[in-house]
Write an enzyme that holds these catalytic residues in place. Structure first.
Site, short mmCIF file in Angstrom:
data_model
loop_
_atom_site.label_atom_id
_atom_site.label_comp_id
_atom_site.label_asym_id
_atom_site.label_seq_id
_atom_site.Cartn_x
_atom_site.Cartn_y
_atom_site.Cartn_z
N GLY A 94 21.96 79.50 42.94
CA GLY A 94 20.83 79.30 43.85
C GLY A 94 20.87 77.89 44.41
N LYS A 117 20.66 69.32 52.68
CA LYS A 117 21.45 69.34 51.44
C LYS A 117 21.30 67.97 50.76
CE LYS A 117 26.19 70.28 49.91
NZ LYS A 117 27.50 70.80 50.33
N GLY A 130 18.99 67.49 42.05
CA GLY A 130 18.74 67.99 43.40
C GLY A 130 19.14 67.03 44.51
N ARG A 180 22.63 70.50 57.43
CA ARG A 180 23.75 71.43 57.66
C ARG A 180 23.28 72.58 58.54
NH1 ARG A 180 27.17 73.56 52.59
NH2 ARG A 180 25.27 74.61 51.94
N ASP A 256 30.42 81.99 45.34
CA ASP A 256 29.21 81.43 45.96
C ASP A 256 29.56 80.49 47.11
OD1 ASP A 256 30.17 80.07 43.50
OD2 ASP A 256 28.84 78.47 44.17
P1 AMP Z 1 28.34 73.33 44.90
O1 AMP Z 1 29.26 72.57 44.02
O2 AMP Z 1 27.68 72.49 45.96
O3 AMP Z 1 28.92 74.59 45.45
O4 AMP Z 1 27.12 73.77 43.95
C1 AMP Z 1 27.22 74.67 42.89
C2 AMP Z 1 25.84 74.89 42.30
O5 AMP Z 1 25.37 73.71 41.65
C3 AMP Z 1 24.78 75.25 43.33
O6 AMP Z 1 23.88 76.15 42.74
C4 AMP Z 1 24.12 73.93 43.60
O7 AMP Z 1 22.81 74.07 44.09
C5 AMP Z 1 24.14 73.28 42.22
N1 AMP Z 1 24.11 71.81 42.31
C6 AMP Z 1 25.10 70.99 42.71
N2 AMP Z 1 24.70 69.71 42.63
C7 AMP Z 1 23.43 69.70 42.20
C8 AMP Z 1 22.47 68.68 41.91
N3 AMP Z 1 22.74 67.38 42.08
N4 AMP Z 1 21.26 69.07 41.46
C9 AMP Z 1 20.95 70.37 41.28
N5 AMP Z 1 21.81 71.37 41.51
C10 AMP Z 1 23.04 71.05 41.97
MG MG Z 2 28.37 75.91 46.64
#
Ligand code: AMP
Ligand code: MG
Length: 491
Positions: A94, A117, A130, A180, A256
């Site tokens: 998510g 983002k 986040g 984005r 994802d």
């Molecule tokens: P990504 O590596 O951007 O594809 O993210 C993979 C998952 O990790 C997704 O569900 C992101 O929302 C979550 N995520 C990545 N970085 C963070 C962060 N700093 N805080 C919370 N969730 C994160």
């Molecule tokens: Mg991702």
């Protein structure tokens, strides 16, 4: 009256169709304001094509929106639910650090997600903060815009702000938010989420929504979900061929991170291959090379099989027949991919028509490039401009033999050498975002708040097929190094 005028002046024209899906697909969220936002970069041409007013976007009110301090008119902020196979393992995910503000309807009546983002925690954040840091957001901006310039379907980058707040990673880093823009953020993982946690009615609602949004031409007289599967497979076959043709390595092709629209998404540890080697991996966490350059088509097929599985209840009432249908479609991926790729590589070699021996000619060149550590982009550039003096490869007997066969091949087609040359110019980029040039731009941006190097790089990358004199500088290789280039899943 006054309000309406303001709306027109800003250009926001948001709809929130995703929020009309069943509730389990998203969570309504509040914005997480930041202390002192500062606009780092704004994509003027993208803003204009979205129908947004640049002067307004650059004003305090506009910047407040990019910072998540204020919602634009018509916005209903949500975080989207999804799941995904990460390095083969299924997980609930998510938007943990992203917020969808809404869907901008452009003056041309196209619909684009506007997503922040790095905008703070959501119900899906798990242990994360986040937030995002400046370096990785600038990196996504540069690479996604480079992909757009290369003619490759991609999410795009509208703006970056710094938040004025620090984000704790290994050290304290400047916090940053990327805006984005995407045809949608529906992922293979969104369907996996539905398949795992929703009713078949909800899954059907997602599939119907996706068809309406991305494949409106699908004829609902036949089973529309078989056609949806076919179309998604077609778009991914075309996308992955385009990646391979420019040497792009995504680095984290989890389900994802694969869109249903066929756009490239989630630029984390991605990078472009320099010397041709199918085993090339840049990502520090991809220790087994699952997402190596040469594996990308196979992984895409694997991800699409996961997508097909989610659709099974919709493909046929009888599960065995549904599996048969899914398998038949997935089996087509490799042929579709290969056809796209061969077509593209013929063009890179100036070849218009088809001969059965072409595959051997192509494979022979690639094998020689691999054997002599030839730079992928620059080899095709040298063939295009007949500058065959600057690489070891070109001095070998094997290459000279190959070159003779290639010239004979060109002589056998009707088109002139001039049209061949033009086709090659249109198919071989003058430059790619080379790792050392990207790093150099990021370093001065993050450490010295000097964005001029990045702006020059972005400008050069915007028209890679124009072959302009000022682009030549960007095709030089980094000084030889003993350390392989490594990328990180920067958050
Ligand atoms: P990504 O590596 O951007 O594809 O993210 C993979 C998952 O990790 C997704 O569900 C992101 O929302 C979550 N995520 C990545 N970085 C963070 C962060 N700093 N805080 C919370 N969730 C994160
Ligand atoms: Mg991702």
């Amino acid at each position: 009256m006054i309000n309406r005028k303001v709306i027109n002046e800003t250009g926001w024209n948001l709809d929130n169709s995703y929020s009309r899906l069943p509730n389990l697909f998203f969570s309504n969220v509040n914005l997480n304001p930041v202390t002192s936002p500062n606009l780092i970069i704004l994509n003027h041409s993208l803003a204009t094509s979205l129908g947004l007013n640049i002067q307004y976007l650059e004003s305090n009110n506009g910047i407040a929106i990019f910072a998540g301090n204020r919602a634009p008119e018509g916005s209903l902020p949500i975080a989207q639910a999804y799941a995904g196979h990460q390095f083969g393992h299924f997980t609930k995910l998510g938007d943990g650090r992203a917020i969808l503000l809404g869907e901008q309807i452009t003056p041309q009546n196209n619909r684009f997600d506007i997503q922040l983002k790095g905008s703070g925690r959501t119900p899906y954040s798990r242990r994360g903060d986040g937030r995002a840091t400046l370096g990785p957001m600038l990196r996504e901006y540069i690479i996604s815009e480079a992909m757009y310039g290369l003619g490759i379907p991609t999410t795009r980058s509208l703006a970056i702000v710094t938040t004025g707040e620090s984000v704790i990673r290994e050290t304290e880093l400047p916090g940053s938010i990327l805006t984005r823009v995407a045809s949608s953020h529906i992922r293979v993982g969104t369907f996996e989420y539905a398949s795992q946690w929703s009713t078949v009615e909800d899954l059907k609602a997602l599939a119907d929504y996706t068809i309406k949004r991305h494949y409106p031409y699908i004829d609902s007289d036949e089973n529309p979900y078989i056609l949806l599967l076919q179309e998604v497979i077609k778009r991914q076959a075309s996308l992955i061929a385009k990646w391979q043709l420019v040497g792009f390595i995504h680095g984290v092709m989890n389900t994802d991170n694969m869109t249903i629209s066929g756009e490239t998404i989630d630029y984390g540890p991605c990078a472009f291959m320099d010397k041709y080697d199918p085993a090339t991996v840049f990502s520090s966490i991809d220790t087994h090379g699952r997402y190596a350059y040469g594996n990308q088509p196979t992984i895409a097929a694997w991800n699409l099989a996961r997508f097909a599985e989610t659709l099974l209840p919709l493909l046929d009432g009888n599960q065995e027949r549904a599996i048969e249908v899914a398998q038949k479609e997935i089996a087509d991926f490799h042929k579709l991919y290969r056809n796209n790729w061969i077509k593209g590589i013929r063009a890179k070699l100036g070849i218009f028509n088809e001969e059965s021996q072409d595959e051997f000619l192509i494979e022979e060149l690639l094998n020689l490039m691999n054997k002599y550590n030839a730079d992928y982009t620059n080899t095709f550039l040298a063939l295009t401009f007949d500058t065959l003096d600057n690489m070891d490869l070109f001095n070998t007997e094997e290459f000279k033999n190959w070159y003779k066969k290639w010239q004979e091949r060109l002589d056998r087609q009707q088109e002139s050498k001039d049209s061949s040359h033009q086709l090659m110019k249109d198919s071989n980029p003058a430059l790619i975002p080379r790792n050392h040039r990207v790093e150099e731009a990021l370093e001065v941006a993050v450490e010295k708040e000097d964005y001029t190097v990045m702006e020059r790089l972005l400008h050069a990358l915007s028209k890679p097929y124009a072959h302009l004199p000022e682009q030549a500088d960007y095709s030089t290789l980094p000084p030889p190094s003993n350390e392989p280039y490594r990328t990180f899943c920067g958050t």
